[in-house]
Design a protein around this motif. Structure first.
Motif, PDB file in Angstrom:
ATOM      1  N   ASP A   9      38.909  32.839  35.973  1.00  0.00           N
ATOM      2  CA  ASP A   9      40.271  32.369  36.240  1.00  0.00           C
ATOM      3  C   ASP A   9      40.426  30.858  36.173  1.00  0.00           C
ATOM      4  OD1 ASP A   9      40.808  34.938  36.531  1.00  0.00           O
ATOM      5  OD2 ASP A   9      41.458  34.855  38.628  1.00  0.00           O
ATOM      6  N   ARG A  41      51.718  30.172  34.508  1.00  0.00           N
ATOM      7  CA  ARG A  41      50.649  30.964  35.128  1.00  0.00           C
ATOM      8  C   ARG A  41      50.976  31.327  36.562  1.00  0.00           C
ATOM      9  NH1 ARG A  41      44.795  31.701  33.825  1.00  0.00           N
ATOM     10  NH2 ARG A  41      45.083  32.665  35.834  1.00  0.00           N
ATOM     11  N   THR A 100      47.550  39.362  30.984  1.00  0.00           N
ATOM     12  CA  THR A 100      47.221  38.292  31.933  1.00  0.00           C
ATOM     13  C   THR A 100      48.281  38.198  33.017  1.00  0.00           C
ATOM     14  OG1 THR A 100      46.303  37.114  30.055  1.00  0.00           O
ATOM     15  CG2 THR A 100      46.561  35.871  32.088  1.00  0.00           C
ATOM     16  N   GLU A 104      47.665  38.923  36.972  1.00  0.00           N
ATOM     17  CA  GLU A 104      48.079  37.941  37.973  1.00  0.00           C
ATOM     18  C   GLU A 104      48.937  38.618  39.047  1.00  0.00           C
ATOM     19  OE1 GLU A 104      47.922  34.090  39.387  1.00  0.00           O
ATOM     20  OE2 GLU A 104      46.945  34.879  37.609  1.00  0.00           O
ATOM     21  N   THR A 107      46.858  40.844  41.249  1.00  0.00           N
ATOM     22  CA  THR A 107      46.034  40.020  42.144  1.00  0.00           C
ATOM     23  C   THR A 107      46.857  39.551  43.348  1.00  0.00           C
ATOM     24  OG1 THR A 107      44.827  39.250  40.225  1.00  0.00           O
ATOM     25  CG2 THR A 107      44.543  37.988  42.250  1.00  0.00           C
ATOM     26  N   ARG A 360      50.871  28.736  45.888  1.00  0.00           N
ATOM     27  CA  ARG A 360      50.966  28.760  44.432  1.00  0.00           C
ATOM     28  C   ARG A 360      52.210  28.018  43.958  1.00  0.00           C
ATOM     29  NH1 ARG A 360      48.030  33.445  41.701  1.00  0.00           N
ATOM     30  NH2 ARG A 360      46.262  33.633  43.091  1.00  0.00           N
TER      31      ARG A 360
END
Ligand SMILES: Nc1ncnc2c1ncn2[C@@H]1O[C@H](COP(=O)(O)OP(=O)(O)O)[C@@H](O)[C@H]1O
Ligand SMILES: Cc1cn([C@H]2C[C@H](O)[C@@H](COP(=O)(O)OP(=O)(O)O)O2)c(=O)[nH]c1=O
Length: 694
Positions: A9, A41, A100, A104, A107, A360
């Motif tokens: 990652d 991202r 991806t 994400e 996760t 984030r």
């Protein structure tokens, strides 16, 4: 397992953003590209964060984790498989992007479930160690390891296949298979190996609350609980600082006239710092309050951003980056541990979700905005020719971030301090050496606490009685007391301490120190504090300083340890005035002998012992002159009595005649109105005494 799985990652994030930045020419576009990739991202966090928390609190966390890992297993494997199955280049790239994104997202749901489950699996005392391991593998070691592994893989593959390797052994593809399998393994381990994650019988149906209500309740909990609010804001602040450093690093290295290698060095330094902070932090600060540690770490990280802003050489910048990492790492560790340990199971998932979503988003905004800002402002800089430094927008941004962070750290510290009134730096220093300061017991105090100290035969008993009579005449309640032996228990302790001459029946130095401390603890709790609370004038023959002088200097135990022991015993109660009757041991011992009673165990000590005691008293007085009245004990008793009475009268007047207006919470704090320094003839006496002692 988590550490291994997150291997790719970090490198991916860094590589793609740098890659994007190199695709365009102008500074502003570079900034936009670099920030833009990172923003994309992190975007899913915005959408999924709130849902993740509710899922973690509503459903069985074990099933949530297992399902998420199985999904990630499939998704990771699908990326190279699509290419292998012969899909066109365009399809492969599109699928890679979609997968991806989905990974994400999954996760994001997995993390809060896992974070919320951990505190149930691990005893509180071990929580920090467990967090240390998780965080260090995720943030400290893994990014570095990922780079190394990928580089090694690349070299090996090229070496073996000598030339262009077949598609399926491309290092990137191997890494994806590896990721995929590690997820499958995690799912199996969690499902079969750690059934306890389900918690108390699992929660298949969740509480009977609507999703919306749960959501609102989670936010309300965070907003209303000062500790949680402080933690959450502090963690966000730390991430914002880190984000700004990452976002500006490229341009910053330019302003140092250092190249791309310097950028990687700086970026790597942050992670090295993180590893140091998370790995070594707890060892260094030891018993320091974790709440205090949290705030201090944020201040450290922010101050280091300032250092970075002022860096004129790459080495300074690297040091700054390591310290930023260390501070942020320690804050993250302390914050996670506090959150895990102090938040009830029912809301934990949501709080962790807010933290991870928030971090984030904060990281995303900080990185993208700062790289955009310095990109735009990059061309405008002020050169200070002589020094060779350029004041660029990068530095200004770092400066602002540092200042902001320091304020955030201090405000977090204030909001959740669990040792109010205990001075910060001595507490830190004490903790590093294994003896954190304890919180002074607070109580409403309106009386005056006067202590007489001095060697044997200095005339303390004589003066205690004289002062008591004088103060009593002024209409105050006086409590005359002494150490050791003012209470029933104290009398028994005194016998243990002072009778039984020498030899094996005498207490060892440490036992002696503990016995004096025990006497003092009981004395303060049952006699001194109640009297002070009533508003009485307490006059004590000996107190803490005797232990520092006799057990510390006399018996040569470490004085700071004896001091800590005493302040623990007294809950931090300090006298308002210490009258030190300074006497030459030869004179004092002769006077004491003249009383006709047999010499006790301490009186029988050597002259050298009593000399050490004398100078220890004088040193204590010199270190805190406001609190001490040093008098030459060779003066006539009447003169001494007059000087003491004058000073005490002054103190009583300073406190106001109505004892009620001096109510305060006592602790390590100074009196509200500290006594004035001695004046006129008393001054000269004090000076003589101190002079004589030198
Ligand atoms: N200022 C002084 N000058 C001379 N002798 C004194 C003085 N003060 C006290 N003494 C005498 O010295 C002896 C010890 O005094 P005391 O008050 O018992 O001392 P401490 O309590 O410090 O051991 C007593 O006999 C006392 O009368
Ligand atoms: C309070 C205290 C006293 N002492 C010692 C000093 C004295 O030698 C002894 C008893 O003090 P004290 O009661 O003053 O004895 P005297 O009236 O005979 O002078 O205890 C310590 O060593 N540590 C302490 O903390």
């Amino acid at each position: 397992m988590l550490g291994v799985a997150s291997l790719g990652d970090w490198l991916g994030l860094l590589a793609t953003s740098v890659f994007a930045a190199t695709q365009v020419e102008s500074d502003a576009a570079k900034g936009l590209a670099f920030g833009g990739v990172i923003a994309v991202r992190l975007l899913p966090a915005l959408v999924l964060g709130p849902i993740a928390g509710i899922l973690a609190d509503r459903f069985d966390r074990r099933y949530t984790m297992v399902i998420c890992d199985l999904l990630r297993f499939v998704l990771f494997a699908s990326i190279p498989l699509v290419a292998l199955l012969g899909a066109s280049g365009g399809v492969t790239v599109t699928w890679a992007a979609v997968a991806t994104f989905l990974i994400e997202a999954v996760t994001l749901i997995w993390i809060p479930a896992k974070e919320a489950a951990v505190p149930n699996l691990i005893p509180r005392a071990r929580l920090e160690v467990s967090n240390q391991l998780t965080l260090i593998t995720t943030y400290g070691i893994t990014p570095v390891l990922a780079a190394a592994v990928l580089a090694a893989l690349d070299r090996t593959v090229r070496g073996i296949s000598s030339g262009e390797p077949p598609a399926w052994v491309e290092p990137a593809q191997l890494a994806l298979y590896f990721n995929s399998l590690s997820r499958l393994a995690t799912a199996l381990v969690v499902f079969f190996g750690i059934k306890e994650i389900s918690g108390r019988g699992g929660r298949p149906d969740g509480p009977g609350q609507s999703v919306m209500k749960q959501f609102v309740e989670g936010w309300r909990f965070i907003g209303k609980t000062p500790l949680v609010r402080g933690l959450v804001l502090g963690i966000f602040g730390a991430f914002a600082g880190g984000g700004i450093v990452i976002g500006t690093a490229r341009f910053f290295t330019n302003s140092l006239s250092a190249g791309d290698a310097a950028f990687y060095l700086l970026f790597g330094s942050i992670f090295v710092g993180l590893a140091i902070g998370i790995g070594l932090g707890p060892m260094v600060i030891r018993e320091l309050s974790r709440r205090r540690w949290f705030g201090m770490s944020i201040v450290l990280a922010s101050a280091s951003v300032l250092l970075l802003a002022a860096a004129i050489h790459l080495s300074m910048a690297i040091l700054g980056a390591i310290l930023v990492g260390a501070g942020a790492g320690m804050a993250f560790l302390a914050g996670t541990t506090l959150l895990g340990g102090e938040i009830a199971d029912e809301v934990r998932g949501r709080v962790f979700a807010v933290v991870q979503t928030g971090t984030r988003i904060v990281l995303m905004l900080a990185i993208s905005l700062s790289s955009l800002l310095v990109g735009v402002g990059g061309s405008r800089e002020l050169r200070i020719a002589d020094l060779g430094i350029s004041i660029s927008s990068t530095r200004l941004l770092l400066l602002a971030a540092g200042v902001f962070g320091i304020f955030a750290g201090i405000s977090a510290f204030r909001q959740m301090d669990d040792k109010p009134g205990v001075p910060v730096l001595p507490d830190l220093w004490g903790s590093v050496r294994g003896r954190p300061l304890s919180v002074g017991e607070s109580f409403a105090r309106s009386g005056l606490f006067v202590v007489f100290e001095g060697g044997e035969g200095a005339g303390k008993s004589t003066q205690v009685n004289r002062l008591a009579a004088a103060v009593g005449e002024q209409g105050h309640e006086v409590v005359v007391t002494r150490e050791p032996g003012a209470t029933d228990i104290g009398v028994r302790i005194r016998t243990l301490l002072l009778s039984d001459g020498s030899g094996p029946s005498a207490p060892s130095p440490r036992a002696e120190a503990l016995l004096y401390a025990a006497d003092r603890a009981h004395h303060v709790a049952t006699v001194v504090r109640p009297a002070l609370a009533r508003g009485a004038v307490v006059v004590s023959d000996r107190y803490v300083d005797s232990s520092l002088a006799y057990q510390g200097a006399g018996r040569t135990l470490p004085v700071d340890e004896v001091s800590w022991l005493s302040s623990w015993a007294t809950g931090g109660l300090k006298p308002d005035l210490v009258v030190l009757l300074d006497v030459d041991p030869a004179v004092g011992l002769a006077r004491a002998a003249g009383r006709g009673t047999a010499a006790d165990r301490l009186e029988s000590e050597s002259v050298a012992f009593h000399e050490r005691v004398r100078y220890a008293f004088l040193d204590l007085a010199a270190a805190d002159p406001k609190r001490y009245l040093v008098l030459d004990a060779a003066l006539p008793a009447d003169d001494i009595a007059r000087a003491v009475a004058a000073r005490v009268t002054e103190l009583l007047a300073g406190h106001g005649t109505d004892p009620g207006d001096r109510t305060r919470a006592d602790g390590e704090t100074e009196p509200v109105r500290p006594p004035k320094p001695p004046q006129d003839d008393r001054m000269s006496m004090a000076d003589n005494a101190v002079e004589a002692g030198r």
